[in-house]
Design an enzyme around this catalytic site. Structure first.
Site: not given
Ligand code: IMP
Ligand code: MG
Length: 192
Positions: A121, A183, A59-60, A170-171, A149, A177, A118
């Site tokens: 990570d 959000r 949803r981000g 963590f942002v 990140k 959220d 959004d």
């Molecule tokens: P990944 O699969 O680890 O790359 O994660 C990506 C998803 O994790 C993003 O779409 C976000 O929903 C969530 N996410 C990762 N880091 C953060 C953060 O610092 N704040 C909020 N959501 C995060």
């Molecule tokens: Mg996400």
């Protein structure tokens, strides 16, 4: 989970605290200016004559998709917009597993496609979403993330379009959220 996937330190407040403080990292003016630059880059990257498919990751990415779509419209780029849901976080920690929702039903064959999230990570979410769209036969697929990140990547995935490099904290805000909160903030920050 490997040690490399350890999550960023948890904020010391709960999402339900009555007056949590969010310290700004990226202002709404900085976000708006980066989105203009991203729209320029995406408009220049596009080659297909078909509308550009913008696929937001729920949803981000909702505010980001909305603002990016208007910036692309201002550059006369016709769009097809849809969303896919993906979930990998519980609170402030990545579970290491990505659950994808039902794929969009719009036809994107022959379209240039940009997957919009959004934050990039570990890279697991974007890899799973990209993978699930290969079979929809887009002309090309690229990804666009507002925040990157870079130090937390587990799979070497890079986004073609990146708004800001983000420190390993963590942002929240601008769609992101902590258990459903923050959000609505027009800026991005860390919870104190
Ligand atoms: P990944 O699969 O680890 O790359 O994660 C990506 C998803 O994790 C993003 O779409 C976000 O929903 C969530 N996410 C990762 N880091 C953060 C953060 O610092 N704040 C909020 N959501 C995060
Ligand atoms: Mg996400």
């Amino acid at each position: 989970m490997t040690s490399k996937s350890a999550s960023p330190p948890a904020p010391e407040v709960s999402a339900r605290a009555s007056a949590p403080k969010v310290e700004a990292l990226f202002s709404s003016a900085e976000i708006a200016s980066r989105i203009d630059a991203l729209a320029d880059a995406i408009a220049a990257w596009r080659t297909s004559k078909e509308p550009l498919a913008l696929i937001g990751v729920l949803r981000g990415a909702v505010p980001f998709v909305a603002d990016l779509a208007r910036a692309l419209h201002a550059r006369k780029v016709p769009l097809l917009i849809d969303y896919v849901s993906a979930e990998s976080y519980k609170g402030t920690a990545s579970t290491g597993q990505v659950a994808l929702g039902a794929p969009p039903t719009i036809s994107v064959a022959g379209c240039d496609m940009v997957i919009v999230d959004d934050i990039l990570d570990t890279g697991l979410t974007l890899a799973a979403v990209k993978d699930s769209f290969e079979r929809t036969m887009p002309a090309r697929i690229a990804s666009c993330v507002l925040l990157d990140k870079t130090t937390r990547r587990l799979n070497g995935l890079e986004a073609e379009f990146v708004g800001f490099e983000c420190p390993d904290v963590f942002v929240v805000g601008y769609g992101m959220d902590l258990d459903g909160r923050f959000r609505e903030l027009p800026f991005i920050g860390t919870v104190r």
